[in-house]
Write a protein that holds these residues in place. Structure first.
Motif, PDB file in Angstrom:
ATOM      1  N   ILE A   1      19.195  85.859  17.645  1.00 31.74           N
ATOM      2  CA  ILE A   1      18.831  85.543  19.036  1.00 31.74           C
ATOM      3  C   ILE A   1      17.951  84.309  19.119  1.00 31.74           C
ATOM      4  CG2 ILE A   1      17.690  86.430  21.117  1.00 31.74           C
ATOM      5  CD1 ILE A   1      18.197  89.278  19.966  1.00 31.74           C
ATOM      6  N   ALA A   2      18.372  83.346  19.957  1.00 35.78           N
ATOM      7  CA  ALA A   2      17.543  82.182  20.282  1.00 35.78           C
ATOM      8  C   ALA A   2      16.692  82.514  21.505  1.00 35.78           C
ATOM      9  CB  ALA A   2      18.428  80.968  20.566  1.00 35.78           C
ATOM     10  N   PRO A   3      15.401  82.166  21.487  1.00 32.30           N
ATOM     11  CA  PRO A   3      14.475  82.612  22.540  1.00 32.30           C
ATOM     12  C   PRO A   3      14.540  81.767  23.814  1.00 32.30           C
ATOM     13  CG  PRO A   3      13.291  81.312  20.941  1.00 32.30           C
ATOM     14  CD  PRO A   3      14.697  81.410  20.433  1.00 32.30           C
ATOM     15  N   ILE A   4      15.682  81.811  24.462  1.00 32.93           N
ATOM     16  CA  ILE A   4      15.879  81.118  25.736  1.00 32.93           C
ATOM     17  C   ILE A   4      16.241  82.166  26.776  1.00 32.93           C
ATOM     18  CG2 ILE A   4      17.274  79.431  27.005  1.00 32.93           C
ATOM     19  CD1 ILE A   4      17.788  78.088  24.243  1.00 32.93           C
ATOM     20  N   GLY A   5      15.519  82.170  27.892  1.00 35.99           N
ATOM     21  CA  GLY A   5      15.803  83.127  28.954  1.00 35.99           C
ATOM     22  C   GLY A   5      16.188  82.405  30.231  1.00 35.99           C
TER      23      GLY A   5
ATOM     24  N   ARG B   1      27.935  89.689   8.576  1.00 37.85           N
ATOM     25  CA  ARG B   1      28.664  89.366   9.815  1.00 37.85           C
ATOM     26  C   ARG B   1      27.634  89.201  10.921  1.00 37.85           C
ATOM     27  NH1 ARG B   1      33.479  92.909  11.533  1.00 37.85           N
ATOM     28  NH2 ARG B   1      31.901  94.563  11.642  1.00 37.85           N
ATOM     29  N   ALA B   2      27.363  87.961  11.270  1.00 41.01           N
ATOM     30  CA  ALA B   2      26.331  87.664  12.258  1.00 41.01           C
ATOM     31  C   ALA B   2      26.955  87.079  13.520  1.00 41.01           C
ATOM     32  CB  ALA B   2      25.310  86.686  11.675  1.00 41.01           C
ATOM     33  N   VAL B   3      26.299  87.318  14.647  1.00 40.12           N
ATOM     34  CA  VAL B   3      26.722  86.758  15.926  1.00 40.12           C
ATOM     35  C   VAL B   3      25.507  86.127  16.591  1.00 40.12           C
ATOM     36  CG1 VAL B   3      27.629  87.245  18.231  1.00 40.12           C
ATOM     37  CG2 VAL B   3      28.591  88.428  16.244  1.00 40.12           C
ATOM     38  N   GLY B   4      25.647  84.859  17.000  1.00 40.19           N
ATOM     39  CA  GLY B   4      24.550  84.150  17.636  1.00 40.19           C
ATOM     40  C   GLY B   4      24.525  84.352  19.142  1.00 40.19           C
ATOM     41  N   LEU B   5      23.317  84.504  19.679  1.00 39.09           N
ATOM     42  CA  LEU B   5      23.117  84.706  21.118  1.00 39.09           C
ATOM     43  C   LEU B   5      21.922  83.885  21.576  1.00 39.09           C
ATOM     44  CD1 LEU B   5      22.985  88.606  21.051  1.00 39.09           C
ATOM     45  CD2 LEU B   5      24.933  87.315  21.919  1.00 39.09           C
ATOM     46  N   THR B   6      21.892  83.558  22.846  1.00 41.16           N
ATOM     47  CA  THR B   6      20.632  83.181  23.478  1.00 41.16           C
ATOM     48  C   THR B   6      20.292  84.298  24.463  1.00 41.16           C
ATOM     49  OG1 THR B   6      21.442  82.042  25.466  1.00 41.16           O
ATOM     50  CG2 THR B   6      21.391  80.760  23.414  1.00 41.16           C
ATOM     51  N   GLY B   7      19.105  84.232  25.013  1.00 42.86           N
ATOM     52  CA  GLY B   7      18.723  85.253  25.998  1.00 42.86           C
ATOM     53  C   GLY B   7      19.534  85.192  27.271  1.00 42.86           C
ATOM     54  N   LYS B   8      20.335  84.130  27.433  1.00 42.08           N
ATOM     55  CA  LYS B   8      21.188  83.994  28.613  1.00 42.08           C
ATOM     56  C   LYS B   8      22.487  84.770  28.457  1.00 42.08           C
ATOM     57  CE  LYS B   8      21.317  79.752  30.362  1.00 42.08           C
ATOM     58  NZ  LYS B   8      21.438  78.274  30.432  1.00 42.08           N
ATOM     59  N   ASP B   9      22.827  85.145  27.229  1.00 47.03           N
ATOM     60  CA  ASP B   9      24.071  85.875  26.975  1.00 47.03           C
ATOM     61  C   ASP B   9      23.895  87.358  27.261  1.00 47.03           C
ATOM     62  OD1 ASP B   9      25.641  83.656  25.970  1.00 47.03           O
ATOM     63  OD2 ASP B   9      24.366  83.706  24.195  1.00 47.03           O
ATOM     64  N   GLY B  10      24.846  87.922  27.969  1.00 43.14           N
ATOM     65  CA  GLY B  10      24.805  89.359  28.241  1.00 43.14           C
ATOM     66  C   GLY B  10      23.599  89.783  29.047  1.00 43.14           C
ATOM     67  N   ASP B  11      23.009  88.837  29.814  1.00 42.36           N
ATOM     68  CA  ASP B  11      21.842  89.161  30.639  1.00 42.36           C
ATOM     69  C   ASP B  11      20.697  89.705  29.779  1.00 42.36           C
ATOM     70  OD1 ASP B  11      21.016  88.899  33.275  1.00 42.36           O
ATOM     71  OD2 ASP B  11      21.303  91.022  33.728  1.00 42.36           O
ATOM     72  N   LEU B  12      20.546  89.143  28.577  1.00 45.25           N
ATOM     73  CA  LEU B  12      19.619  89.688  27.591  1.00 45.25           C
ATOM     74  C   LEU B  12      18.147  89.502  27.964  1.00 45.25           C
ATOM     75  CD1 LEU B  12      18.866  90.852  24.806  1.00 45.25           C
ATOM     76  CD2 LEU B  12      19.457  88.637  23.794  1.00 45.25           C
ATOM     77  N   ILE B  13      17.750  88.261  28.305  1.00 45.37           N
ATOM     78  CA  ILE B  13      16.339  87.996  28.573  1.00 45.37           C
ATOM     79  C   ILE B  13      16.164  87.388  29.965  1.00 45.37           C
ATOM     80  CG2 ILE B  13      14.258  86.763  27.852  1.00 45.37           C
ATOM     81  CD1 ILE B  13      15.488  86.602  25.037  1.00 45.37           C
ATOM     82  N   HIS B  14      15.456  88.094  30.818  1.00 39.66           N
ATOM     83  CA  HIS B  14      15.042  87.541  32.107  1.00 39.66           C
ATOM     84  C   HIS B  14      13.662  86.919  31.918  1.00 39.66           C
ATOM     85  CE1 HIS B  14      17.793  89.973  35.022  1.00 39.66           C
ATOM     86  NE2 HIS B  14      18.447  89.520  33.973  1.00 39.66           N
ATOM     87  N   ALA B  15      13.529  85.685  32.376  1.00 42.38           N
ATOM     88  CA  ALA B  15      12.274  84.955  32.186  1.00 42.38           C
ATOM     89  C   ALA B  15      11.586  84.696  33.511  1.00 42.38           C
ATOM     90  CB  ALA B  15      12.560  83.627  31.486  1.00 42.38           C
ATOM     91  N   ARG B  16      10.298  84.451  33.421  1.00 40.45           N
ATOM     92  CA  ARG B  16       9.578  83.914  34.571  1.00 40.45           C
ATOM     93  C   ARG B  16       8.779  82.711  34.085  1.00 40.45           C
ATOM     94  NH1 ARG B  16       7.323  89.212  34.431  1.00 40.45           N
ATOM     95  NH2 ARG B  16       5.557  89.295  32.972  1.00 40.45           N
ATOM     96  N   LYS B  17       8.592  81.781  34.979  1.00 40.18           N
ATOM     97  CA  LYS B  17       7.904  80.529  34.639  1.00 40.18           C
ATOM     98  C   LYS B  17       6.469  80.805  34.203  1.00 40.18           C
ATOM     99  CE  LYS B  17       6.777  76.050  36.766  1.00 40.18           C
ATOM    100  NZ  LYS B  17       7.451  75.184  35.804  1.00 40.18           N
ATOM    101  N   LEU B  18       6.063  80.160  33.131  1.00 44.29           N
ATOM    102  CA  LEU B  18       4.705  80.308  32.614  1.00 44.29           C
ATOM    103  C   LEU B  18       3.856  79.139  33.096  1.00 44.29           C
ATOM    104  CD1 LEU B  18       2.752  81.812  30.646  1.00 44.29           C
ATOM    105  CD2 LEU B  18       3.549  80.245  28.876  1.00 44.29           C
ATOM    106  N   THR B  19       2.726  79.443  33.676  1.00 46.10           N
ATOM    107  CA  THR B  19       1.789  78.390  34.084  1.00 46.10           C
ATOM    108  C   THR B  19       0.471  78.578  33.345  1.00 46.10           C
ATOM    109  OG1 THR B  19       1.064  79.703  35.986  1.00 46.10           O
ATOM    110  CG2 THR B  19       2.794  78.065  36.378  1.00 46.10           C
ATOM    111  N   ILE B  20      -0.210  77.484  33.136  1.00 44.00           N
ATOM    112  CA  ILE B  20      -1.493  77.503  32.438  1.00 44.00           C
ATOM    113  C   ILE B  20      -2.607  77.214  33.448  1.00 44.00           C
ATOM    114  CG2 ILE B  20      -2.901  76.357  30.685  1.00 44.00           C
ATOM    115  CD1 ILE B  20      -0.363  75.738  29.170  1.00 44.00           C
ATOM    116  N   THR B  21      -3.628  78.019  33.413  1.00 42.88           N
ATOM    117  CA  THR B  21      -4.792  77.770  34.278  1.00 42.88           C
ATOM    118  C   THR B  21      -5.992  77.404  33.417  1.00 42.88           C
ATOM    119  OG1 THR B  21      -5.402  80.116  34.253  1.00 42.88           O
ATOM    120  CG2 THR B  21      -3.988  79.365  36.059  1.00 42.88           C
ATOM    121  N   ARG B  22      -6.753  76.442  33.911  1.00 41.05           N
ATOM    122  CA  ARG B  22      -7.958  76.007  33.199  1.00 41.05           C
ATOM    123  C   ARG B  22      -9.151  76.061  34.138  1.00 41.05           C
ATOM    124  NH1 ARG B  22      -6.260  70.596  29.791  1.00 41.05           N
ATOM    125  NH2 ARG B  22      -5.323  71.642  27.997  1.00 41.05           N
TER     126      ARG B  22
END
Length: 297
Positions: free
Chosen positions: A182-186, A122-143
């Motif tokens: 869980i799908a890795p979307i925040g 019995r599986a249930v699919g989620l993204t990080g947006k469901d249930g306030d699961l994953i809060h993200a911050r923007k990733l930037t690359i420095t060179r």
């Protein structure tokens, strides 16, 4: 048809070897990052789903976090949109992010849920947006480059990193005998969706849940030394030395650092295992030998 005497003895030996591990891990949470060949080969997909269902049936609490890079690339190609990468990360504009959400949160996630259900789980699919699961911050690359006085900052769009994790919804599902997938979307403070590396999400979920184990499926045999030999049992301190002397480098480095962070944050052990081996998760969990690299504190 009855088993031969030798075959019956081997089956009994395997079951006997598994018993102490089943007893040890009963009631424990194990976070599994699902990706690579195990997600595209039909035989391996079926084997993975059966492994996860069996874990649940013997009282272990599996939590699955999945990737889906090849599937995203395939759909982008179908709609005529070019995939661009910077330092191995997909440049994700708003249109690409729509595709990412469609593929990870929809097609791939629901396919895994369906496969687990087909094998009796019995599986249930989620993204990080469901249930306030994953809060993200923007990733930037420095060179850094000699011709520039200050580092160059590269904007790769809707690519994020984990800011925080609230596993309340996952805990609720686990307590109800469901298998979270869980799908890795925040979601960021700006309200935008962000695509996050699945290894990083799995590691942070394992840390917050106080998981017994973090298992990362890969397309390699595990962590290799400079002679190309598989390293099996490693301590965190030994892994730190291998990073410092350059033995661990390139594409394996982020995965190892994720596994290492989890162990240093309280997860009992991290495993980097070969997802190309059928039933790799069960072999790693329930046999003495395993099929990859184990890292403990």
């Amino acid at each position: 048809m009855s088993l031969s005497s030798d075959k019956a003895t081997e089956v009994a030996r395997v079951l006997g070897e598994a018993l102490p591990y089943i007893r040890r891990f009963r009631g424990k949470t194990i976070v599994v990052k699902y990706g690579g060949n195990a997600m595209v080969d039909e035989r391996l997909k079926s084997g993975f789903a059966r492994d996860i269902v069996l874990m649940r049936l013997v009282g272990i609490n599996p939590v699955v976090v999945h990737g889906g890079g090849p599937q995203i690339g395939h759909l982008l190609e179908k709609i005529g949109k070019e995939s661009r990468f910077v330092d191995g990360m997909r440049v994700t504009d708003s249109e690409t992010m729509d595709v990412v959400e469609m593929v990870l949160g929809g097609l791939v996630n629901k396919d895994i849920v369906s496969l687990i259900s087909r094998h009796g789980g019995r599986a249930v699919g989620l993204t990080g947006k469901d249930g306030d699961l994953i809060h993200a911050r923007k990733l930037t690359i420095t060179r850094n480059s000699p011709e520039l006085e200050v580092p160059e900052i590269i904007d790769i769009g809707h690519v994020g990193e984990v800011a925080s994790v609230d596993t309340s919804v996952v805990d609720m599902l686990v307590s109800g005998d469901f298998i979270p997938v869980i799908a890795p979307i925040g979601v960021g403070e700006d309200g935008h969706s962000y695509n996050i590396n699945a290894d990083l999400v799995a590691g942070r979920v394992a840390e917050v849940m106080g998981a017994e184990k973090l298992i990362l499926l890969t397309n390699t045999t595990g962590l290799l030394d400079k002679q190309g030999q598989l390293l099996t049992g490693m301590t965190a301190a030994e892994v730190d030395k291998l990073i410092a002397d350059g033995t661990i480098h390139g594409g394996m480095l982020p995965k190892i650092q994720c596994a290492l962070s989890a162990v240093k944050s309280g997860v009992r052990s991290s495993h980097i295992i070969d997802g190309r081996v059928e039933h790799a998760v069960l072999i790693e969990l329930f046999t003495d030998q395993g099929v990859g690299t184990l890292i403990r504190g």
